[in-house]
Design a protein around this motif. Structure first.
Motif, short mmCIF file in Angstrom:
data_model
loop_
_atom_site.label_atom_id
_atom_site.label_comp_id
_atom_site.label_asym_id
_atom_site.label_seq_id
_atom_site.Cartn_x
_atom_site.Cartn_y
_atom_site.Cartn_z
N LEU A 136 9.58 5.43 -21.52
CA LEU A 136 10.34 6.01 -20.50
C LEU A 136 11.67 5.58 -20.40
N LEU A 137 12.78 6.47 -20.68
CA LEU A 137 14.18 5.83 -21.01
C LEU A 137 14.99 6.94 -20.30
N ILE A 138 16.29 6.31 -19.98
CA ILE A 138 17.30 7.33 -19.34
C ILE A 138 18.14 7.69 -20.72
N ILE A 139 18.12 9.14 -21.06
CA ILE A 139 18.97 9.60 -22.19
C ILE A 139 19.88 10.47 -21.81
N ARG A 140 21.17 10.34 -22.00
CA ARG A 140 22.07 11.29 -21.71
C ARG A 140 22.71 11.81 -22.99
N ASN A 141 22.81 12.98 -23.44
CA ASN A 141 23.08 13.75 -24.47
C ASN A 141 22.79 13.04 -25.86
N GLY A 142 21.26 12.79 -25.70
CA GLY A 142 20.60 12.54 -26.76
C GLY A 142 20.74 10.87 -26.92
N ALA A 143 21.41 10.19 -26.13
CA ALA A 143 21.74 8.78 -26.46
C ALA A 143 20.93 8.04 -25.37
N VAL A 144 20.23 6.93 -25.90
CA VAL A 144 19.27 6.27 -24.80
C VAL A 144 20.45 5.34 -24.13
N ALA A 145 20.33 5.20 -22.81
CA ALA A 145 21.16 4.42 -21.80
C ALA A 145 20.44 3.08 -21.81
N PRO A 146 21.34 1.96 -21.45
CA PRO A 146 20.81 0.56 -21.33
C PRO A 146 19.84 0.56 -20.16
N PHE A 147 19.00 -0.48 -20.38
CA PHE A 147 17.95 -0.70 -19.46
C PHE A 147 18.15 -0.62 -17.83
N ALA A 148 19.40 -1.18 -17.72
CA ALA A 148 20.08 -1.33 -16.42
C ALA A 148 20.10 -0.14 -15.71
N ASP A 149 20.48 1.17 -16.48
CA ASP A 149 20.41 2.45 -15.89
C ASP A 149 18.93 3.02 -15.46
N LEU A 150 18.11 2.73 -16.24
CA LEU A 150 16.52 3.00 -15.74
C LEU A 150 16.26 2.12 -14.54
N GLN A 151 16.80 0.89 -14.53
CA GLN A 151 16.35 0.12 -13.34
C GLN A 151 16.92 0.79 -12.15
N GLN A 152 17.83 1.50 -12.01
CA GLN A 152 18.25 2.06 -10.92
C GLN A 152 17.25 3.27 -10.49
N ARG A 153 16.44 3.62 -11.23
CA ARG A 153 15.59 4.39 -10.70
C ARG A 153 14.23 3.92 -10.39
N LEU A 176 18.79 12.12 -10.11
CA LEU A 176 18.41 12.79 -11.20
C LEU A 176 19.36 13.30 -12.06
N ARG A 177 20.45 13.59 -11.45
CA ARG A 177 21.69 14.28 -12.39
C ARG A 177 22.21 13.14 -13.08
N ASP A 178 22.49 11.91 -12.70
CA ASP A 178 23.25 10.94 -13.32
C ASP A 178 22.30 10.06 -13.89
N HIS A 179 21.15 10.04 -13.83
CA HIS A 179 20.40 9.08 -14.46
C HIS A 179 19.09 10.10 -14.95
N PRO A 180 19.29 10.85 -16.02
CA PRO A 180 18.18 11.65 -16.53
C PRO A 180 17.26 11.01 -17.02
N ALA A 181 15.99 10.92 -16.93
CA ALA A 181 14.82 10.35 -17.47
C ALA A 181 14.09 11.37 -18.47
N ALA A 182 13.49 10.66 -19.76
CA ALA A 182 12.67 11.22 -20.76
C ALA A 182 11.74 10.43 -21.08
N VAL A 183 10.78 10.91 -21.78
CA VAL A 183 9.71 10.14 -22.55
C VAL A 183 9.74 10.44 -24.09
N ARG A 184 9.67 9.11 -24.47
CA ARG A 184 9.72 9.16 -26.09
C ARG A 184 8.40 8.97 -26.25
N LEU A 185 7.54 9.61 -27.13
CA LEU A 185 6.24 9.54 -27.20
C LEU A 185 5.91 8.73 -28.51
N TYR A 186 5.00 7.63 -28.35
CA TYR A 186 4.52 6.83 -29.29
C TYR A 186 3.03 7.38 -29.79
N ASP A 187 2.15 7.83 -29.10
CA ASP A 187 0.83 8.19 -29.50
C ASP A 187 0.32 9.10 -28.53
#
Lengths: 520, 334
Positions: A270-287, A298-309
């Motif tokens: 689970l990552l915060i991804i803005r315009n295709g770029a992964v944001a620092p972990f601190a941004d995810l911590q906000q959520r 939801l608007r400023d810190h959009p989450a997405a999941v990058r799948l491994y498996d």
């Protein structure tokens, strides 16, 4: 209610996980249904309760006590619920109902009747039971027991199953978990989760040091980025969709935008991804650690999941397949179900393991922690099996800090100063604390530190000693981030003691501005 | 009859009885002292003449060596000294602990020293004495302090010993009083195993045994093998339980026996894993009950949280005064 209060009291004072387990086992073994199930829900945070406001219990106490005495007592104790628990006038003990009945009554009592009901219970309880009641009612148990630890205790107590096996059905169960206890006590078969979206135990990697990499045979391994977010499992079944954290906590409500277009069990980051770029972990911590979210977050810190498996495709269990086959199934599933908030973590091409060194060493950008090496033929196994998956983190950052405070450890370390707070120079004379570390040293170094601390103590605050500046510690950490909560304005991720630098004069330790430059 | 505060009053050298020219529990050496009990914050070395119970004198000799002139007093035995009659009555705090009763020209003052009303197999029980002025301690003078029955706390300890058979329970206890009471309570609860003691606790135990108090099988913890102490109960001074000394123990469960353990922050601060609320001081209810039992219309508070107690007794028409004597409550704050 009394056994539950006794359990809470002991857990509160117990630091070590291994010492908490016998207490939990004993409670589950000696407490009947449904009380033990409600207790399990209460300590794992799964209990829904109409919590009362602190103002309510404060008013209750004011009706029963002298205001001057209450003020003096509150001043001394420092905690409202504890003050009330202790100062409540003793009365002829009547019988207090069990925990389950208390919780049921709390949820069914009309608001105006609540104060009288709570007062009646407080009258019937002893001080530690009163405190447990008040903490339960105001929603602040905080006994430091994770859901995982509770499941380990259940498995150990039952003796015929594992915490993983309990985890796999956990999210299809509800308090007071009578069907779970019946199975654990051999009175009934294992509860069938049917098509509930339950959590499946994750497969975890072992750390790989640079020196260990040479013996690995490159063609047998696949490489991926190790993304710097939180590991999650996305589960979608006919019974619903859930997002789980690594610790099997249901975080669906925290990340409502993450949905799954088709039934599957997916493993990703689970990552915060803005315009295709992964944001620092601190941004995810906000959520993180929020029960719900806000439109702004939801608007400023959009989450997405990058799948491994992929663990399940529909209802088909893929965990027995080798990694390569699962990877093909993941790609096929993703091709069938394209959705913007789920993407695939790419495989990294390499021929020799040396090819991987530059990308790993340069991985400090773009939300990457390092590399993962996974055996091409490994099935998906629960836990941390040896020899299948390796995490090869980028080298840590280091900084030379000055030891400022030390605290005694617990359990086996209870006679030793083993928790260290260290700081950097803000000016030539002022040190500011930047973090705490309690591992990374050998027993001999611990012995040295303990002696040094005793010889250089300048003040004591309970179990904490302040020491004069004099000992430099080389601190390794994974990242530094801005933090308004810390006096220094900066927080370290995963700090540990890399080396003792008894050779280095403390005036030559690093300055805070040096650390600030390492913030991403 | 002269008002009491004309002949008994606090001075920088301690509480002073003018017509008898002696001090009570003086913080610094004086020519003539009357001592309530042998804790070091009440019984300092170096006084020339000391009147006290014979057990207190024996404990003081063991700690500081003999003093030049000792006057042992039995319970209730009057000592006529100039224009004052001094009598001792048991205070129930530790072995030998006394209340000091002073009679002068028809008025009576009682100095409680430290005391408790709860039963204690290691010392004589407190007896309330009618008086005009009662001078009380107030260590636990807040309504949050209501000590539970000690036997219930011992039961919690023994339940923990059963729950953690692979660990050693080490209890922080003051060398004089608390240690012997804990041992006696353990014996009353049927714990007949050897009890292991830190070296600093052994001399006081020996004096208790000389005074006929049964403590059972006591052994020095210092010479025992780490392995042999698993499943055992070890007693040590509070300063040792979470420090270097405790490293000789296998994965210790750190326990502390003290009235302060009632408050969680206090217990957590000391790194205690099993707090036991066992105190040798009067709790809130005992303080109030005792004041009423003495019938005193005036109460002075030597040390502790005096504000709450003075506020509470004023509601009953009793006049309270804080003496703020310095130096008490230091050796054993529990």
């Amino acid at each position: 209610m009394k056994p539950f209060a006794d359990l809470l009291e002991r857990l509160l004072y117990t630091q070590s996980r291994t010492a908490k387990l016998p207490q939990l086992r004993h409670y589950f073994a000696t407490t009947p249904d449904p009380d033990r199930g409600i207790a399990l829900a209460a300590i794992t945070g799964e209990l829904t309760l109409h919590a009362a406001k602190p103002a309510l219990i404060r008013t209750l106490a004011a009706e029963r006590t002298d205001p001057t005495l209450f003020a003096l007592s509150y001043d001394f104790v420092g905690d409202l619920a504890e003050t009330i628990a202790l100062i409540w006038p003793p009365s002829q003990a009547t019988q207090l109902p069990g925990l389950a009945e208390i919780v049921a009554t709390l949820n069914s009592t009309a608001k105006p009747d609540l104060p009288a009901q709570i007062a009646a219970w407080l009258d019937a309880a002893d001080p530690s039971t009163r405190l447990a009641l008040l903490k339960l009612i105001t929603g602040g148990l905080r006994v430091g027991v994770s859901a995982r630890l509770a499941r380990i205790a259940l498995a150990e107590w039952a003796g015929h199953t594992t915490a993983d096996a309990i985890e796999e059905i956990w999210h299809s169960l509800a308090p007071p978990y009578t069907d779970l206890f019946a199975w654990l006590e051999h009175r009934a078969p294992r509860p069938d989760p049917a098509d509930a979206p339950v959590f499946r135990p994750l497969m975890l990697a072992n750390p790989l040091e640079t020196g260990d990499i040479a013996p690995l045979e490159a063609p047998l391994y696949r490489a991926e980025w190790k993304w710097d977010g939180i590991r999650v499992q996305l589960v979608s079944t006919a019974g619903g969709t859930r997002l789980y954290s690594r610790g099997a906590e249901d975080i669906s409500a925290t990340f409502p935008e993450i949905t799954c277009p088709s039934p599957a069990v997916l493993d990703g980051e689970l990552l915060i991804i803005r315009n295709g770029a992964v944001a620092p972990f601190a941004d995810l911590q906000q959520r993180l650690n929020r029960k719900t979210t806000t439109p702004k977050l939801l608007r400023d810190h959009p989450a997405a999941v990058r799948l491994y498996d992929i663990l399940f495709d529909g209802t088909e269990d893929l965990r027995g397949l080798p990694f390569d086959a699962r990877r093909a199934r993941l790609e096929a599933w993703h091709a069938r179900n394209p959705t913007p908030l789920l993407d695939q973590s790419p495989l990294i091409e390499f021929r020799t393991l040396d090819d991987l060194e530059p990308p790993r060493a340069n991985a400090r950008s773009a939300g990457i922690e390092g590399l993962m090496l996974k055996r091409a033929n490994s099935p998906y196994l629960p836990g941390r099996p040896r020899g299948h998956w390796w995490k090869h983190k980028r080298d840590p950052l280091t900084i030379d800090a000055v030891l400022m405070y030390a605290q005694r450890g617990h359990g086996k370390r209870s006679g030793l100063y083993s928790d260290y707070t260290f700081g950097l120079w803000r000016t030539d004379t002022e040190l500011v604390p930047i973090g705490k570390a309690y591992f990374g040293f050998t027993d001999r170094e611990l012995d040295f530190l303990d002696k040094w601390i005793r010889a250089n103590t300048t003040a004591r605050f309970g179990p904490v000693r302040e020491v004069s500046p004099g000992l430099v510690l080389e601190i390794a950490f994974d990242a530094a981030q801005l933090s308004p909560r810390h006096k220094s304005g900066v927080a370290l991720r995963f700090p540990r003691i890399a080396r003792l630098r008894a050779d280095k004069p403390h005036q030559e330790a690093d300055r805070l501005e040096t650390l600030m430059k390492l913030i991403k | 009859m002269p008002p009491v505060d004309t002949w008994l009053y606090p001075t920088p050298q301690g509480l002073y009885c003018a017509p008898g020219d002696f001090f009570i529990d003086p913080p610094r050496p004086v020519p003539r002292a009357v001592i309530t009990h042998a804790h070091s914050d009440h019984a300092r070395p170096g006084n020339h003449t000391v009147a006290a119970s014979s057990a207190t004198l024996a404990l003081m000799r063991a700690r500081h060596g003999p003093c030049p002139a000792e006057t042992p007093l039995a319970w209730g035995e009057p000592l006529h000294h100039r224009d004052v009659t001094i009598t001792l009555h048991p205070a129930g705090h530790v072995l030998g602990s006394a209340q000091i009763v002073l009679d002068h020209q028809g008025t009576r003052a009682v100095i409680s020293g430290d005391y408790k009303r709860a039963p204690d197999p290691t010392c004589d029980p407190f007896t309330p004495i009618q008086c005009d002025l009662f001078i009380t301690e107030a260590t636990f003078a807040l309504p949050i302090f209501r000590h539970p029955p000690a036997a219930a706390e011992i039961a919690r300890l023994l339940a923990s010993v059963a729950l953690f058979p692979g660990r050693t329970h080490v209890i922080g206890a003051y060398s004089l009083g608390k240690t012997q009471r804990l041992i006696a309570l353990l014996r009353q609860s049927g714990w007949n195993e050897p009890i292991y003691l830190h070296g600093a606790l052994l001399p006081m135990c020996a004096i208790y045994q000389q005074h006929g108090i049964e403590l059972g099988d006591l052994r020095p913890a210092t010479v025992a093998e780490k392995r042999d102490l698993i499943g055992r109960i070890v007693l040590a001074p509070p300063s040792a339980i979470a420090d270097r000394w405790a490293r000789r123990l296998e994965d210790p469960v750190v326990c502390m026996a003290s009235g302060w353990m009632r408050v969680r922050q206090r217990a957590k601060q000391g790194g205690v894993e099993l707090p036991l609320v066992i105190s040798d001081h009067a709790d809130w209810d005992e303080l109030n009950q005792t004041i009423d039992d003495t019938g005193a219309r005036e109460v002075w508070v030597t040390h502790g949280t005096e504000d709450a107690l003075i506020h509470e007794i004023s509601k009953r028409g009793i006049k309270g005064r804080a003496l703020r004597l310095i130096g008490y409550g230091e050796e054993e704050a529990a």
